[in-house]
Design a protein around this motif. Structure first.
Motif, PDB file in Angstrom:
ATOM      1  N   TRP A  92     -23.632  26.960  -2.191  1.00  0.00           N
ATOM      2  CA  TRP A  92     -23.636  27.664  -1.874  1.00  0.00           C
ATOM      3  C   TRP A  92     -24.069  26.512  -0.109  1.00  0.00           C
ATOM      4  CZ3 TRP A  92     -22.225  32.423  -3.118  1.00  0.00           C
ATOM      5  CH2 TRP A  92     -22.970  32.915  -1.971  1.00  0.00           C
ATOM      6  N   ARG A  93     -23.860  27.945   0.705  1.00  0.00           N
ATOM      7  CA  ARG A  93     -24.135  27.157   2.252  1.00  0.00           C
ATOM      8  C   ARG A  93     -24.715  28.609   2.872  1.00  0.00           C
ATOM      9  NH1 ARG A  93     -19.050  25.716   6.275  1.00  0.00           N
ATOM     10  NH2 ARG A  93     -20.622  25.197   7.124  1.00  0.00           N
ATOM     11  N   ARG A  94     -25.538  28.699   4.043  1.00  0.00           N
ATOM     12  CA  ARG A  94     -26.344  29.555   4.394  1.00  0.00           C
ATOM     13  C   ARG A  94     -27.296  30.242   3.615  1.00  0.00           C
ATOM     14  NH1 ARG A  94     -20.724  30.405   6.243  1.00  0.00           N
ATOM     15  NH2 ARG A  94     -20.281  29.295   8.158  1.00  0.00           N
ATOM     16  N   PRO A  95     -28.118  29.389   2.754  1.00  0.00           N
ATOM     17  CA  PRO A  95     -28.615  27.485   3.295  1.00  0.00           C
ATOM     18  C   PRO A  95     -27.843  27.605   1.583  1.00  0.00           C
ATOM     19  CG  PRO A  95     -30.256  29.038   1.414  1.00  0.00           C
ATOM     20  CD  PRO A  95     -29.447  30.052   2.179  1.00  0.00           C
ATOM     21  N   TRP A  96     -27.657  26.071   1.908  1.00  0.00           N
ATOM     22  CA  TRP A  96     -27.185  25.012   1.306  1.00  0.00           C
ATOM     23  C   TRP A  96     -27.772  25.009  -0.346  1.00  0.00           C
ATOM     24  CZ3 TRP A  96     -21.673  22.774   1.756  1.00  0.00           C
ATOM     25  CH2 TRP A  96     -21.752  23.063   3.212  1.00  0.00           C
ATOM     26  N   PRO A 118     -31.569  23.005  -6.363  1.00  0.00           N
ATOM     27  CA  PRO A 118     -32.189  22.921  -5.343  1.00  0.00           C
ATOM     28  C   PRO A 118     -31.644  23.240  -3.990  1.00  0.00           C
ATOM     29  CG  PRO A 118     -31.561  20.971  -5.618  1.00  0.00           C
ATOM     30  CD  PRO A 118     -31.063  22.008  -6.949  1.00  0.00           C
ATOM     31  N   ARG A 119     -32.277  23.307  -3.172  1.00  0.00           N
ATOM     32  CA  ARG A 119     -31.465  23.527  -1.453  1.00  0.00           C
ATOM     33  C   ARG A 119     -32.171  23.094  -0.853  1.00  0.00           C
ATOM     34  NH1 ARG A 119     -33.640  29.387   0.832  1.00  0.00           N
ATOM     35  NH2 ARG A 119     -33.600  30.915  -0.355  1.00  0.00           N
ATOM     36  N   ILE A 120     -30.907  21.946  -0.277  1.00  0.00           N
ATOM     37  CA  ILE A 120     -31.094  20.400   0.574  1.00  0.00           C
ATOM     38  C   ILE A 120     -30.828  21.127   1.690  1.00  0.00           C
ATOM     39  CG2 ILE A 120     -29.818  18.142   0.733  1.00  0.00           C
ATOM     40  CD1 ILE A 120     -32.285  18.579  -2.008  1.00  0.00           C
ATOM     41  N   ALA A 121     -31.786  20.420   2.778  1.00  0.00           N
ATOM     42  CA  ALA A 121     -30.560  20.376   4.294  1.00  0.00           C
ATOM     43  C   ALA A 121     -29.779  19.991   4.608  1.00  0.00           C
ATOM     44  CB  ALA A 121     -32.009  19.996   4.961  1.00  0.00           C
ATOM     45  N   LEU A 122     -28.843  20.333   5.418  1.00  0.00           N
ATOM     46  CA  LEU A 122     -27.344  19.843   5.627  1.00  0.00           C
ATOM     47  C   LEU A 122     -27.995  17.849   5.940  1.00  0.00           C
ATOM     48  CD1 LEU A 122     -24.653  20.185   5.963  1.00  0.00           C
ATOM     49  CD2 LEU A 122     -24.329  20.785   8.470  1.00  0.00           C
ATOM     50  N   ASP A 123     -28.435  17.703   7.458  1.00  0.00           N
ATOM     51  CA  ASP A 123     -28.583  16.542   6.677  1.00  0.00           C
ATOM     52  C   ASP A 123     -29.316  14.900   5.613  1.00  0.00           C
ATOM     53  OD1 ASP A 123     -28.210  16.806   9.908  1.00  0.00           O
ATOM     54  OD2 ASP A 123     -30.356  16.814   9.920  1.00  0.00           O
ATOM     55  N   ALA A 124     -29.948  15.530   4.719  1.00  0.00           N
ATOM     56  CA  ALA A 124     -30.409  15.016   3.800  1.00  0.00           C
ATOM     57  C   ALA A 124     -28.932  14.771   2.678  1.00  0.00           C
ATOM     58  CB  ALA A 124     -31.393  15.656   2.781  1.00  0.00           C
ATOM     59  N   LEU A 125     -28.494  16.139   3.072  1.00  0.00           N
ATOM     60  CA  LEU A 125     -26.950  15.625   1.809  1.00  0.00           C
ATOM     61  C   LEU A 125     -26.080  14.879   3.194  1.00  0.00           C
ATOM     62  CD1 LEU A 125     -25.500  19.694   1.599  1.00  0.00           C
ATOM     63  CD2 LEU A 125     -26.606  17.901  -0.024  1.00  0.00           C
ATOM     64  N   ARG A 126     -26.024  14.758   4.026  1.00  0.00           N
ATOM     65  CA  ARG A 126     -24.933  13.717   4.887  1.00  0.00           C
ATOM     66  C   ARG A 126     -25.215  12.698   4.327  1.00  0.00           C
ATOM     67  NH1 ARG A 126     -25.141  17.651  10.599  1.00  0.00           N
ATOM     68  NH2 ARG A 126     -23.000  18.289  10.253  1.00  0.00           N
ATOM     69  N   GLU A 127     -26.563  12.549   4.599  1.00  0.00           N
ATOM     70  CA  GLU A 127     -26.809  10.874   4.061  1.00  0.00           C
ATOM     71  C   GLU A 127     -27.600  10.690   2.234  1.00  0.00           C
ATOM     72  OE1 GLU A 127     -31.153  11.270   6.100  1.00  0.00           O
ATOM     73  OE2 GLU A 127     -30.067  11.778   7.809  1.00  0.00           O
ATOM     74  N   THR A 128     -27.098  10.825   1.631  1.00  0.00           N
ATOM     75  CA  THR A 128     -26.563  10.632   0.337  1.00  0.00           C
ATOM     76  C   THR A 128     -26.628   9.296  -0.096  1.00  0.00           C
ATOM     77  OG1 THR A 128     -25.112  11.392  -0.096  1.00  0.00           O
ATOM     78  CG2 THR A 128     -27.084  12.534  -0.706  1.00  0.00           C
ATOM     79  N   GLY A 129     -25.352   8.884   1.171  1.00  0.00           N
ATOM     80  CA  GLY A 129     -24.792   7.926   0.707  1.00  0.00           C
ATOM     81  C   GLY A 129     -23.632   7.669  -0.713  1.00  0.00           C
ATOM     82  N   ALA A 130     -23.494   8.892  -1.267  1.00  0.00           N
ATOM     83  CA  ALA A 130     -22.268   9.346  -2.245  1.00  0.00           C
ATOM     84  C   ALA A 130     -21.135   9.495  -1.631  1.00  0.00           C
ATOM     85  CB  ALA A 130     -22.623  11.383  -2.627  1.00  0.00           C
ATOM     86  N   ASP A 131     -19.910   8.720  -2.953  1.00  0.00           N
ATOM     87  CA  ASP A 131     -18.885   9.048  -2.607  1.00  0.00           C
ATOM     88  C   ASP A 131     -17.783  10.086  -2.181  1.00  0.00           C
ATOM     89  OD1 ASP A 131     -19.170   6.154  -3.310  1.00  0.00           O
ATOM     90  OD2 ASP A 131     -19.384   7.086  -5.922  1.00  0.00           O
ATOM     91  N   LEU A 132     -18.278  11.410  -2.970  1.00  0.00           N
ATOM     92  CA  LEU A 132     -17.813  12.792  -1.601  1.00  0.00           C
ATOM     93  C   LEU A 132     -18.646  13.504  -2.351  1.00  0.00           C
ATOM     94  CD1 LEU A 132     -14.782  13.719  -5.153  1.00  0.00           C
ATOM     95  CD2 LEU A 132     -17.179  11.258  -5.948  1.00  0.00           C
ATOM     96  N   VAL A 133     -18.119  14.629  -2.173  1.00  0.00           N
ATOM     97  CA  VAL A 133     -18.863  16.164  -2.189  1.00  0.00           C
ATOM     98  C   VAL A 133     -17.636  16.675  -2.686  1.00  0.00           C
ATOM     99  CG1 VAL A 133     -17.595  16.255   0.068  1.00  0.00           C
ATOM    100  CG2 VAL A 133     -19.425  18.232  -0.865  1.00  0.00           C
ATOM    101  N   GLU A 143     -15.727  20.618   6.549  1.00  0.00           N
ATOM    102  CA  GLU A 143     -15.667  20.072   8.161  1.00  0.00           C
ATOM    103  C   GLU A 143     -17.141  19.917   8.300  1.00  0.00           C
ATOM    104  OE1 GLU A 143     -17.546  23.552   7.781  1.00  0.00           O
ATOM    105  OE2 GLU A 143     -15.225  22.921   7.086  1.00  0.00           O
ATOM    106  N   SER A 144     -18.095  19.866   7.129  1.00  0.00           N
ATOM    107  CA  SER A 144     -19.834  19.576   7.694  1.00  0.00           C
ATOM    108  C   SER A 144     -20.459  18.196   6.938  1.00  0.00           C
ATOM    109  CB  SER A 144     -20.263  20.909   6.728  1.00  0.00           C
ATOM    110  OG  SER A 144     -20.279  22.167   7.001  1.00  0.00           O
ATOM    111  N   PHE A 145     -19.029  17.399   6.335  1.00  0.00           N
ATOM    112  CA  PHE A 145     -19.545  15.935   5.212  1.00  0.00           C
ATOM    113  C   PHE A 145     -18.205  15.135   5.768  1.00  0.00           C
ATOM    114  CE2 PHE A 145     -20.573  19.808   2.721  1.00  0.00           C
ATOM    115  CZ  PHE A 145     -22.245  19.341   2.943  1.00  0.00           C
ATOM    116  N   ALA A 146     -18.094  15.285   7.616  1.00  0.00           N
ATOM    117  CA  ALA A 146     -16.633  14.312   8.487  1.00  0.00           C
ATOM    118  C   ALA A 146     -17.367  13.600   7.559  1.00  0.00           C
ATOM    119  CB  ALA A 146     -16.859  14.663   9.458  1.00  0.00           C
TER     120      ALA A 146
END
Length: 244
Positions: A135-139, A169-184, A200-203
């Motif tokens: 989900w988004r709004r919130p993530w 869980p609800r996770i802030a977008l900035d936190a998602l971008r900083e996970t160091g994951a290989d893909l979404v 587009e949220s995870f350029a």
């Protein structure tokens, strides 16, 4: 026998096995296509009176999809309600057999064996770390103890939030971008992520756009789900910068 299903996955499972049993299903029960039964509202807000009017011999539900007050009202009205719990593939297969064989009095369907065989033959991808927004709004993302998370793990995908205290869980977008994951991994349900809504949220991070039914439904879709999901995941990983 007259069956009302309050869960899209179970609706498809019964319809694929013995379609004549179903007399009612939710508005969200979209498979199989052309299903011609009475619609009884949503999974979270079924019309209890409409269900009762169908005089079902069995109502099938799920502890996560449906609300206990609605199920309690149906029991109080004298209806047999079978509630499933599905947190992983093995449990899904056993619960499907319980619903179809014990609940509906059917022979074990061939597609159930085909689903087990398809998943037993899976060759996992090279381990990839991912997070899975639902989900988004919130993530919101997949957390611990989920059916979809179990499927991804069997395919070689490590859920970054698989050890989270919450299941969704609800996770802030900035936190998602900083996970160091290989893909979404972006399924098209429950939120309809698509090429122009989500990636587009995870350029810079490869995005696997996956069939939500293949990832989250338990039923006949499990037969083709390994092939469908591996194709989408592999395509995203091949597109990763500099390869893997």
């Amino acid at each position: 026998m007259r069956v009302v299903s309050l869960v899209p996955s179970l609706t498809e499972a019964v319809a694929a096995t013995a379609p004549g049993l179903l007399v009612g299903a939710t508005d969200w029960c979209s498979h199989p296509a052309g299903l011609d039964v009475v619609r009884v509202g949503g999974t979270k807000n079924p019309d209890v009176a409409a269900v009762a009017a169908l005089r079902p011999d069995l109502v099938i539900a799920n502890e996560e999809e449906n609300r206990e007050p609605d199920l309690a009202a149906l029991r109080a009205a004298g209806f047999d309600v079978m509630v499933t719990e599905v947190r992983g593939l093995d449990q899904a297969l056993s619960e499907l057999e319980r619903v179809l064989v014990e609940g509906c009095g059917l022979a074990r369907p061939r597609w159930l064996d085909d689903a087990r065989a398809a998943w037993s033959a899976v060759v996992p991808l090279a381990a990839a770390r991912a997070f899975v927004p639902i989900w988004r709004r919130p993530w919101m993302v997949l957390g611990r103890d989920t059916f979809a998370g179990d499927l991804l793990a069997r395919l070689g995908v490590v859920n970054v939030y698989g050890g989270h205290a919450e299941r969704y869980p609800r996770i802030a977008l900035d936190a998602l971008r900083e996970t160091g994951a290989d893909l979404v991994v972006l399924p098209d349900e429950p939120y309809a992520f698509g090429p122009d809504d989500g990636p587009e949220s995870f350029a810079g991070l490869p995005a696997a756009l996956v069939d939500g039914r293949a990832l989250t439904w338990y039923g006949p879709s499990l037969v083709d789900a390994p092939r469908v999901l591996i194709a989408a995941l592999s395509a995203a990983l091949r597109a990763a910068p500099h390869g893997r």
